[in-house]
Design a protein around this motif. Structure first.
Motif, mmCIF file in Angstrom:
data_model
loop_
_atom_site.group_PDB
_atom_site.id
_atom_site.type_symbol
_atom_site.label_atom_id
_atom_site.label_comp_id
_atom_site.label_asym_id
_atom_site.label_seq_id
_atom_site.Cartn_x
_atom_site.Cartn_y
_atom_site.Cartn_z
ATOM 1 N N GLN A 104 0.756 -1.468 -0.036
ATOM 2 C CA GLN A 104 -0.095 -0.163 0.004
ATOM 3 C C GLN A 104 0.853 1.249 -0.030
ATOM 4 O O GLN A 104 0.549 2.293 -0.793
ATOM 5 C CB GLN A 104 -1.172 0.037 1.000
ATOM 6 N N HIS A 105 1.991 1.219 0.800
ATOM 7 C CA HIS A 105 3.066 2.519 0.590
ATOM 8 C C HIS A 105 3.506 2.692 -0.560
ATOM 9 O O HIS A 105 3.822 3.605 -0.709
ATOM 10 C CB HIS A 105 3.785 2.406 2.084
ATOM 11 N N LEU A 106 3.944 1.526 -0.865
ATOM 12 C CA LEU A 106 4.757 1.640 -2.302
ATOM 13 C C LEU A 106 3.671 2.005 -3.359
ATOM 14 O O LEU A 106 3.915 2.931 -4.438
ATOM 15 C CB LEU A 106 5.112 0.557 -2.908
ATOM 16 N N THR A 107 2.429 1.758 -3.522
ATOM 17 C CA THR A 107 1.497 2.135 -4.383
ATOM 18 C C THR A 107 1.160 3.561 -4.174
ATOM 19 O O THR A 107 0.694 4.560 -4.990
ATOM 20 C CB THR A 107 -0.018 1.305 -4.208
ATOM 21 N N ASP A 108 1.090 4.028 -3.003
ATOM 22 C CA ASP A 108 0.566 5.576 -2.613
ATOM 23 C C ASP A 108 1.971 6.367 -3.279
ATOM 24 O O ASP A 108 1.694 7.344 -3.712
ATOM 25 C CB ASP A 108 0.600 5.831 -1.061
ATOM 26 N N TRP A 109 3.192 5.887 -2.862
ATOM 27 C CA TRP A 109 4.279 6.293 -3.508
ATOM 28 C C TRP A 109 4.348 6.518 -5.025
ATOM 29 O O TRP A 109 4.680 7.491 -5.556
ATOM 30 C CB TRP A 109 5.604 5.736 -2.939
ATOM 31 N N ALA A 110 4.258 5.531 -5.489
ATOM 32 C CA ALA A 110 3.882 5.191 -7.354
ATOM 33 C C ALA A 110 2.819 6.263 -7.775
ATOM 34 O O ALA A 110 3.219 6.919 -8.759
ATOM 35 C CB ALA A 110 3.951 3.952 -7.522
ATOM 36 N N ASP A 111 1.649 6.404 -7.131
ATOM 37 C CA ASP A 111 0.763 7.163 -7.535
ATOM 38 C C ASP A 111 1.196 8.776 -7.306
ATOM 39 O O ASP A 111 0.874 9.528 -8.304
ATOM 40 C CB ASP A 111 -0.382 6.911 -6.709
ATOM 41 N N ALA A 112 1.680 8.928 -6.210
ATOM 42 C CA ALA A 112 2.210 10.216 -6.101
ATOM 43 C C ALA A 112 3.378 10.591 -7.027
ATOM 44 O O ALA A 112 3.381 11.660 -7.638
ATOM 45 C CB ALA A 112 2.798 10.428 -4.870
ATOM 46 N N ALA A 113 4.362 9.757 -7.466
ATOM 47 C CA ALA A 113 5.166 9.774 -8.577
ATOM 48 C C ALA A 113 4.579 10.043 -9.831
ATOM 49 O O ALA A 113 5.187 10.803 -10.588
ATOM 50 C CB ALA A 113 6.235 8.711 -8.544
ATOM 51 N N ASP A 114 3.560 9.472 -10.165
ATOM 52 C CA ASP A 114 2.635 9.777 -11.369
ATOM 53 C C ASP A 114 2.135 11.061 -11.446
ATOM 54 O O ASP A 114 2.264 11.716 -12.431
ATOM 55 C CB ASP A 114 1.504 8.934 -11.501
ATOM 56 N N ARG A 115 1.745 11.559 -10.272
ATOM 57 C CA ARG A 115 1.150 13.163 -10.201
ATOM 58 C C ARG A 115 2.418 13.946 -10.559
ATOM 59 O O ARG A 115 2.177 15.048 -11.221
ATOM 60 C CB ARG A 115 0.435 13.207 -9.028
ATOM 61 N N LEU A 116 3.445 13.769 -9.660
ATOM 62 C CA LEU A 116 4.537 14.367 -10.046
ATOM 63 C C LEU A 116 4.875 14.447 -11.673
ATOM 64 O O LEU A 116 5.134 15.682 -12.284
ATOM 65 C CB LEU A 116 5.892 13.820 -9.353
ATOM 66 N N ALA A 117 4.991 13.530 -12.309
ATOM 67 C CA ALA A 117 5.397 13.266 -13.528
ATOM 68 C C ALA A 117 4.218 14.343 -14.307
ATOM 69 O O ALA A 117 4.695 14.950 -15.368
ATOM 70 C CB ALA A 117 5.585 11.957 -14.310
ATOM 71 N N MET A 118 2.948 13.875 -14.063
ATOM 72 C CA MET A 118 2.011 14.710 -15.086
ATOM 73 C C MET A 118 2.055 16.323 -14.585
ATOM 74 O O MET A 118 1.771 17.168 -15.534
ATOM 75 C CB MET A 118 0.513 14.224 -14.362
ATOM 76 N N SER A 119 2.684 16.649 -13.324
ATOM 77 C CA SER A 119 2.582 18.078 -13.172
ATOM 78 C C SER A 119 3.805 18.625 -14.069
ATOM 79 O O SER A 119 4.010 19.888 -14.316
ATOM 80 C CB SER A 119 2.942 18.126 -11.712
ATOM 81 N N GLU A 120 4.699 17.962 -14.349
ATOM 82 C CA GLU A 120 5.862 18.461 -15.308
ATOM 83 C C GLU A 120 5.450 18.472 -16.880
ATOM 84 O O GLU A 120 6.402 19.059 -17.485
ATOM 85 C CB GLU A 120 7.164 17.555 -15.137
ATOM 86 N N ARG A 121 4.738 17.722 -17.219
ATOM 87 C CA ARG A 121 4.052 17.858 -18.565
ATOM 88 C C ARG A 121 3.920 19.256 -18.973
ATOM 89 O O ARG A 121 3.391 20.075 -18.396
ATOM 90 C CB ARG A 121 2.775 16.875 -18.806
#
Length: 162
Positions: A104-121
C-alpha cells in the motif's frame, strides 16, 4: 476483637494481590504489544525490494537535481520521461511485494510519482503545472509520507526523498 475484621482484612489483602496481579499482566501485555514483532522472511524480502527501489529512486532524483553550476536538461520532455520511469519503478516494486502494508505504501508513493510526472508535462492536455513551491510540495508530500512509513517498516531503507 470482632471475628469479621480478620476476614475483612484477609479479603482486602486478596483484593490487593489480585489487583496487583491484574496490573502486572496488563503491563506485560502492553509491553509485548509495543515491542515490534521480528520480521518474517517474507517481510525481509519485501524490504529488500523497497531498499532497491529507494536506491534507484535516489539515483534518478540525483540526476534531476543539478549540481553546483550545472543546469537541468533543457528538454522538459526528458524530465517528464524520467519522472514517469521513476513512477513505473515504484509501481513495479509495489506489484512484486506480498506484505499488504508495504504494498500500500509503495502504491501511494508510485501514484504520487505519477502525479509528479503529470505536473511536469507541458502540453495543452495536461493540468496546469504547479506555480508555487507550496503547490509543488503538495504534490511531493505523499511521496515523503509513503517513504517515511516504509522507512519505519524497513529500517535499512535509504532516504527516498527526491
Amino acid at each position: 476483637m470482632n471475628s469479621t475484621e480478620p476476614q475483612r482484612s484477609a479479603r482486602v489483602r486478596w483484593i490487593w494481590i489480585a489487583s496487583a496481579a491484574v496490573a502486572t499482566v496488563a503491563a506485560i501485555l502492553v509491553v509485548m504489544w509495543l515491542i515490534p514483532e521480528p520480521a518474517s522472511a517474507e517481510r525481509e524480502a519485501d524490504c529488500a525490494v523497497v531498499e532497491g527501489a529507494a536506491r534507484q529512486w535516489q539515483a534518478a532524483a540525483e540526476s534531476l537535481t543539478p549540481t553546483q553550476g550545472a543546469t537541468l536538461p533543457s528538454d522538459p520532455q526528458s524530465i517528464v520521461e524520467q519522472y514517469t520511469e521513476m513512477a513505473m519503478l515504484v509501481h513495479t516494486a509495489a506489484d512484486s511485494v506480498s506484505t499488504p502494508e508495504i504494498e500500500q505504501h509503495l502504491t501511494d508513493w508510485a501514484d504520487a510519482a505519477d502525479r509528479l510526472a503529470m505536473s511536469e508535462r507541458v502540453d495543452a492536455s495536461s493540468p496546469e503545472p504547479p506555480e508555487t513551491i507550496e503547490e509543488m510540495l503538495e504534490i511531493a508530500r505523499p511521496i515523503d509520507e509513503a517513504a517515511g512509513a516504509l522507512g519505519e517498516l524497513c529500517p535499512n531503507m535509504p532516504s527516498a526523498q527526491q
